[in-house]
Scaffold this motif. Structure first.
Motif, short mmCIF file in Angstrom:
data_model
loop_
_atom_site.label_atom_id
_atom_site.label_comp_id
_atom_site.label_asym_id
_atom_site.label_seq_id
_atom_site.Cartn_x
_atom_site.Cartn_y
_atom_site.Cartn_z
N UNK A 55 6.29 73.28 26.36
CA UNK A 55 6.32 73.14 24.90
C UNK A 55 7.37 72.10 24.52
N UNK A 56 7.12 71.37 23.44
CA UNK A 56 8.10 70.42 22.95
C UNK A 56 7.58 68.99 22.94
N UNK A 57 8.47 68.06 22.61
CA UNK A 57 8.13 66.64 22.60
C UNK A 57 7.97 66.18 24.05
N UNK A 58 6.78 65.68 24.39
CA UNK A 58 6.50 65.26 25.76
C UNK A 58 6.72 63.77 25.96
N UNK A 59 6.42 62.98 24.93
CA UNK A 59 6.59 61.53 25.03
C UNK A 59 6.55 60.93 23.65
N UNK A 60 7.05 59.70 23.56
CA UNK A 60 7.02 58.98 22.29
C UNK A 60 7.05 57.48 22.57
N UNK A 61 6.53 56.72 21.63
CA UNK A 61 6.53 55.27 21.75
C UNK A 61 6.72 54.68 20.36
N UNK A 62 7.71 53.79 20.21
CA UNK A 62 8.02 53.19 18.92
C UNK A 62 7.93 51.67 19.01
N UNK A 105 0.36 54.27 24.84
CA UNK A 105 1.60 54.32 25.61
C UNK A 105 2.15 55.74 25.68
N UNK A 106 2.06 56.48 24.56
CA UNK A 106 2.54 57.87 24.55
C UNK A 106 1.71 58.73 25.51
N UNK A 107 0.39 58.52 25.52
CA UNK A 107 -0.46 59.24 26.48
C UNK A 107 -0.06 58.89 27.92
N UNK A 108 0.14 57.60 28.16
CA UNK A 108 0.47 57.16 29.52
C UNK A 108 1.80 57.75 29.98
N UNK A 109 2.79 57.76 29.13
CA UNK A 109 4.11 58.29 29.49
C UNK A 109 4.04 59.78 29.86
N UNK A 110 3.14 60.51 29.19
CA UNK A 110 3.02 61.95 29.45
C UNK A 110 2.01 62.26 30.56
N UNK A 111 1.27 61.25 31.00
CA UNK A 111 0.24 61.49 31.99
C UNK A 111 -0.93 62.29 31.46
N UNK A 112 -1.25 62.07 30.18
CA UNK A 112 -2.33 62.78 29.52
C UNK A 112 -3.30 61.79 28.90
N UNK A 113 -4.44 62.29 28.43
CA UNK A 113 -5.44 61.43 27.80
C UNK A 113 -5.96 62.02 26.52
N UNK A 114 -6.73 61.22 25.78
CA UNK A 114 -7.24 61.64 24.48
C UNK A 114 -8.12 62.88 24.59
N UNK A 115 -8.82 63.03 25.72
CA UNK A 115 -9.69 64.18 25.89
C UNK A 115 -8.96 65.51 25.96
N UNK A 116 -7.65 65.46 26.26
CA UNK A 116 -6.86 66.68 26.35
C UNK A 116 -6.18 67.05 25.04
#
Length: 325
Positions: free
Chosen positions: A181-188, A234-245
């Motif tokens: 739980x929590x902030x997993x990734x961010x991109x600014x 980039x946020x998805x990539x940093x967390x190792x996740x994708x839009x489908x999840x």
């Protein structure tokens, strides 16, 4: 691997008492309900009265977030307020919210990234919490954009509204995986070359006046749909996740067409998109926390859900963050 995560433990919002429909606006400027709805998806917005300043709305939203978290003023050691419409040039609106809540410890400051302000503020608070510099942060997005609108410009005055939203973030230990739980990734991101496309034509250091909002609507639309997806990917990539999840996509509520076009481009199903622009209009830095509070209160967002927040604001500034609720 144990890792500190910034977990959302409370959420709250506040809106001015007065709701203004498109039909009411049509009595003031040359516009219509059909014109506004077709181009933006907005049906009403809330406008603050003289007693409802940015800090007043922000304090109400923050208090609601603290109540939901079951926390008091003594539990908060960081207050960040994202706003482009502060009560005063100084002191910061965050310090006024801090005082209004009876918080006498820790730090408080404003963050200015226009409509992307809340994403920037969440990302900043996350750095404080995950490095041990703070234990609990109150992150507020609060705006009274009605104060800086040109009410004779029908292309902009119909778009914006006032309001505030807030979350409480708490540092908690996680396993260091994307199941935490929590902030997993961010991109600014930001690019100041685009200033003329969305700006306010005044300020204390130039004209000595507040100024009024100016916008090149087509250019903002084009950039928002064409370029802002880089931070989401980039946020998805940093967390190792994708839009489908993803369970919920909670973007800045500026324009329904921008939101839907961006979701389609990213392959995010429209039923996963939280939309509140119809009832709030564009509330700048307040729009995402307002939408989060709506979706939390109506039962859509639940503990464990994967939520993406995303926004673009004047400057341009833009950003995205992945959060496990």
């Amino acid at each position: 691997m144990v890792a500190l995560r910034s977990v959302i433990v409370g959420c709250g919002s506040a809106l001015p008492a007065r709701a203004v429909t498109n039909d009411e606006l049509a009595t003031r400027v040359d516009t219509s309900d059909d014109w506004i709805v077709q181009r933006t998806g907005i049906r009403q917005r809330h406008l603050a009265d003289e007693s409802e300043s940015t800090s007043v709305l922000g304090t109400r939203a923050a208090r609601a977030a603290l109540d939901e978290a079951g926390l008091g003023p003594e539990d908060i050691d960081l207050v960040i307020c994202a706003t482009s419409t502060p009560d005063h040039t100084f002191p910061s609106t965050a310090t006024q919210i801090q005082a209004g809540l009876g918080i006498h410890q820790g730090a408080a400051f404003d963050l200015q990234a226009v409509c992307a302000g809340f994403v920037y503020a969440v990302t900043t608070a996350d750095k404080f919490l995950t490095t041990g510099a703070a234990k609990r942060a109150l992150v507020v997005g609060a705006e009274t954009f009605s104060r800086i609108l040109d009410w004779e410009d029908r292309t902009t005055c119909v778009l914006f509204g006032d309001g505030a939203g807030a979350i409480v973030l708490e540092a908690r230990e996680g396993a260091g995986t994307n199941a935490d739980r929590g902030v997993l990734s961010a991109s600014l991101r930001s690019d100041g070359r685009h200033r003329s496309k969305l700006y306010v034509d005044g300020g204390p250091g130039t004209t000595g006046t507040t100024g009024r909002l100016r916008m090149e609507g087509r250019e903002v639309f084009r950039f928002a749909v064409g370029s802002v997806t880089d931070v989401i990917e980039d946020a998805f990539r940093r967390a190792g996740l994708g839009a489908g999840e993803l369970d919920w996509f909670v973007p800045h509520q500026a324009n329904r067409r921008i939101i839907e076009a961006s979701a389609d481009k990213l392959g995010i199903a429209r039923e996963k998109v939280v939309l509140t622009v119809d009832r709030h209009g564009n509330t700048s830095a307040a729009s995402i926390p307002l939408a989060l509070d709506v979706a939390r209160k109506d039962g859509r967002i639940r503990e464990g859900d994967l939520v993406m927040i995303e926004a673009i604001g004047g400057g341009f500034t833009w950003g995205a963050a992945l959060i496990r609720w």
